[in-house]
Design a protein around this motif. Sequence first.
Motif, PDB file in Angstrom:
ATOM      1  N   ARG A  67       0.825  -1.216   0.000  1.00 55.38           N
ATOM      2  CA  ARG A  67       0.000   0.000   0.000  1.00 55.38           C
ATOM      3  C   ARG A  67       0.855   1.261   0.000  1.00 55.38           C
ATOM      4  NH1 ARG A  67      -4.838  -1.139   4.285  1.00 55.38           N
ATOM      5  NH2 ARG A  67      -6.398  -1.751   2.743  1.00 55.38           N
ATOM      6  N   LEU A  68       1.929   1.247   0.778  1.00 64.79           N
ATOM      7  CA  LEU A  68       2.854   2.392   0.795  1.00 64.79           C
ATOM      8  C   LEU A  68       3.397   2.647  -0.608  1.00 64.79           C
ATOM      9  CD1 LEU A  68       5.205   2.075   3.912  1.00 64.79           C
ATOM     10  CD2 LEU A  68       3.847   4.068   3.249  1.00 64.79           C
ATOM     11  N   LEU A  69       3.827   1.571  -1.247  1.00 68.85           N
ATOM     12  CA  LEU A  69       4.381   1.677  -2.591  1.00 68.85           C
ATOM     13  C   LEU A  69       3.333   2.215  -3.567  1.00 68.85           C
ATOM     14  CD1 LEU A  69       6.905   0.770  -4.395  1.00 68.85           C
ATOM     15  CD2 LEU A  69       5.391  -1.080  -5.070  1.00 68.85           C
ATOM     16  N   LYS A  70       2.134   1.653  -3.493  1.00 67.15           N
ATOM     17  CA  LYS A  70       1.076   2.026  -4.440  1.00 67.15           C
ATOM     18  C   LYS A  70       0.529   3.423  -4.193  1.00 67.15           C
ATOM     19  CE  LYS A  70       1.032  -1.606  -7.015  1.00 67.15           C
ATOM     20  NZ  LYS A  70       1.408  -1.454  -8.422  1.00 67.15           N
ATOM     21  N   SER A  71       0.787   3.977  -3.005  1.00 62.08           N
ATOM     22  CA  SER A  71       0.315   5.336  -2.742  1.00 62.08           C
ATOM     23  C   SER A  71       1.391   6.373  -3.085  1.00 62.08           C
ATOM     24  CB  SER A  71      -0.103   5.480  -1.279  1.00 62.08           C
ATOM     25  OG  SER A  71       1.032   5.357  -0.440  1.00 62.08           O
ATOM     26  N   HIS A  72       2.575   5.897  -3.498  1.00 63.47           N
ATOM     27  CA  HIS A  72       3.670   6.806  -3.835  1.00 63.47           C
ATOM     28  C   HIS A  72       3.615   7.138  -5.327  1.00 63.47           C
ATOM     29  CE1 HIS A  72       7.629   8.521  -4.253  1.00 63.47           C
ATOM     30  NE2 HIS A  72       7.771   8.490  -2.936  1.00 63.47           N
ATOM     31  N   PRO A  73       3.509   8.430  -5.681  1.00 63.11           N
ATOM     32  CA  PRO A  73       3.336   8.800  -7.091  1.00 63.11           C
ATOM     33  C   PRO A  73       4.458   8.324  -8.016  1.00 63.11           C
ATOM     34  CG  PRO A  73       3.701  10.742  -5.701  1.00 63.11           C
ATOM     35  CD  PRO A  73       3.528   9.582  -4.781  1.00 63.11           C
ATOM     36  N   ASP A  74       5.676   8.220  -7.503  1.00 64.12           N
ATOM     37  CA  ASP A  74       6.785   7.801  -8.359  1.00 64.12           C
ATOM     38  C   ASP A  74       6.843   6.297  -8.592  1.00 64.12           C
ATOM     39  OD1 ASP A  74       7.515  10.441  -8.411  1.00 64.12           O
ATOM     40  OD2 ASP A  74       9.144  10.221  -6.953  1.00 64.12           O
ATOM     41  N   PHE A  75       6.218   5.530  -7.720  1.00 71.01           N
ATOM     42  CA  PHE A  75       6.395   4.076  -7.771  1.00 71.01           C
ATOM     43  C   PHE A  75       5.107   3.276  -7.925  1.00 71.01           C
ATOM     44  CE2 PHE A  75       9.805   5.635  -4.754  1.00 71.01           C
ATOM     45  CZ  PHE A  75      10.768   5.743  -5.742  1.00 71.01           C
ATOM     46  N   GLN A  76       3.953   3.964  -7.947  1.00 75.16           N
ATOM     47  CA  GLN A  76       2.687   3.232  -7.962  1.00 75.16           C
ATOM     48  C   GLN A  76       2.489   2.390  -9.212  1.00 75.16           C
ATOM     49  OE1 GLN A  76       0.160   6.560  -7.267  1.00 75.16           O
ATOM     50  NE2 GLN A  76      -0.099   7.043  -9.426  1.00 75.16           N
ATOM     51  N   GLN A  77       3.235   2.697 -10.289  1.00 71.30           N
ATOM     52  CA  GLN A  77       3.073   1.934 -11.531  1.00 71.30           C
ATOM     53  C   GLN A  77       3.894   0.644 -11.543  1.00 71.30           C
ATOM     54  OE1 GLN A  77       5.194   4.333 -11.053  1.00 71.30           O
ATOM     55  NE2 GLN A  77       7.051   3.589 -12.018  1.00 71.30           N
ATOM     56  N   ILE A  78       4.757   0.432 -10.544  1.00 67.89           N
ATOM     57  CA  ILE A  78       5.574  -0.785 -10.509  1.00 67.89           C
ATOM     58  C   ILE A  78       4.676  -1.970 -10.142  1.00 67.89           C
ATOM     59  CG2 ILE A  78       7.515  -1.991  -9.402  1.00 67.89           C
ATOM     60  CD1 ILE A  78       8.719   0.806  -8.822  1.00 67.89           C
ATOM     61  N   PRO A  79       4.608  -2.992 -11.002  1.00 69.31           N
ATOM     62  CA  PRO A  79       3.734  -4.125 -10.704  1.00 69.31           C
ATOM     63  C   PRO A  79       4.241  -4.960  -9.535  1.00 69.31           C
ATOM     64  CG  PRO A  79       4.918  -4.492 -12.757  1.00 69.31           C
ATOM     65  CD  PRO A  79       5.283  -3.119 -12.287  1.00 69.31           C
ATOM     66  N   VAL A  80       3.297  -5.433  -8.726  1.00 67.20           N
ATOM     67  CA  VAL A  80       3.615  -6.236  -7.545  1.00 67.20           C
ATOM     68  C   VAL A  80       2.945  -7.603  -7.655  1.00 67.20           C
ATOM     69  CG1 VAL A  80       3.361  -6.441  -5.030  1.00 67.20           C
ATOM     70  CG2 VAL A  80       3.845  -4.198  -6.056  1.00 67.20           C
ATOM     71  N   ILE A  81       3.747  -8.655  -7.428  1.00 65.50           N
ATOM     72  CA  ILE A  81       3.207 -10.006  -7.296  1.00 65.50           C
ATOM     73  C   ILE A  81       3.184 -10.297  -5.796  1.00 65.50           C
ATOM     74  CG2 ILE A  81       3.536 -12.467  -7.746  1.00 65.50           C
ATOM     75  CD1 ILE A  81       5.085 -11.709 -10.267  1.00 65.50           C
ATOM     76  N   TYR A  82       2.001 -10.499  -5.265  1.00 69.98           N
ATOM     77  CA  TYR A  82       1.847 -10.763  -3.838  1.00 69.98           C
ATOM     78  C   TYR A  82       2.013 -12.256  -3.607  1.00 69.98           C
ATOM     79  CZ  TYR A  82       0.420  -9.343   0.798  1.00 69.98           C
ATOM     80  OH  TYR A  82       0.413  -9.044   2.136  1.00 69.98           O
ATOM     81  N   CYS A  83       2.826 -12.610  -2.615  1.00 62.86           N
ATOM     82  CA  CYS A  83       3.199 -14.002  -2.422  1.00 62.86           C
ATOM     83  C   CYS A  83       2.885 -14.447  -1.001  1.00 62.86           C
ATOM     84  CB  CYS A  83       4.697 -14.107  -2.709  1.00 62.86           C
ATOM     85  SG  CYS A  83       5.244 -15.749  -3.049  1.00 62.86           S
ATOM     86  N   SER A  84       2.142 -15.553  -0.864  1.00 61.31           N
ATOM     87  CA  SER A  84       1.779 -16.010   0.475  1.00 61.31           C
ATOM     88  C   SER A  84       1.310 -17.450   0.462  1.00 61.31           C
ATOM     89  CB  SER A  84       0.657 -15.128   1.033  1.00 61.31           C
ATOM     90  OG  SER A  84       0.246 -15.594   2.298  1.00 61.31           O
ATOM     91  N   ALA A  85       1.431 -18.093   1.629  1.00 60.03           N
ATOM     92  CA  ALA A  85       0.888 -19.441   1.805  1.00 60.03           C
ATOM     93  C   ALA A  85      -0.544 -19.365   2.357  1.00 60.03           C
ATOM     94  CB  ALA A  85       1.776 -20.236   2.756  1.00 60.03           C
ATOM     95  N   ASN A  86      -1.024 -18.151   2.649  1.00 63.88           N
ATOM     96  CA  ASN A  86      -2.398 -17.992   3.161  1.00 63.88           C
ATOM     97  C   ASN A  86      -3.402 -18.484   2.138  1.00 63.88           C
ATOM     98  OD1 ASN A  86      -0.953 -16.437   5.020  1.00 63.88           O
ATOM     99  ND2 ASN A  86      -2.729 -15.139   5.409  1.00 63.88           N
TER     100      ASN A  86
END
Length: 121
Positions: A67-86
């Motif tokens: 969320r921090l990353l996605k709320s930052h104007p310079d970095f919000q376009q960087i794609p994120v793959i979320y990884c979990s065993a949940n």
Amino acid sequence: MKNKTILVFDDDQAILDIFSIVLEAGGYKVEISSTSHDIIEKVAEIKPDAIIMDNWIPEIGGVEATRLLKSHPDFQQIPVIYCSANNDIESLASLAGAETYLSKPFDLDDLERKIADIIPS
């Protein structure tokens, strides 16, 4: 063509090793971090083309870090793959604002496919 860089956030060294081996074999440059509290500084320094974010990363956790990353104007376009065993990884990824997700333990073909989907060649 410059190598695409993938920044992996995970506190499990074995997982970091697997990501590094597989992604480097695929021609990617891999940077790793075992904490997420300084995600903005890390991303500013490394300028990755994509991020793999673990859910249980120490300090602030994967959802908050993404969320921090996605709320930052310079970095919000960087794609994120979320990884979990949940088993509710889909809703966690959505809550975090990640583009996609990868369940642990992950299938290597699935990992390569997800990376290919979010990083234009």
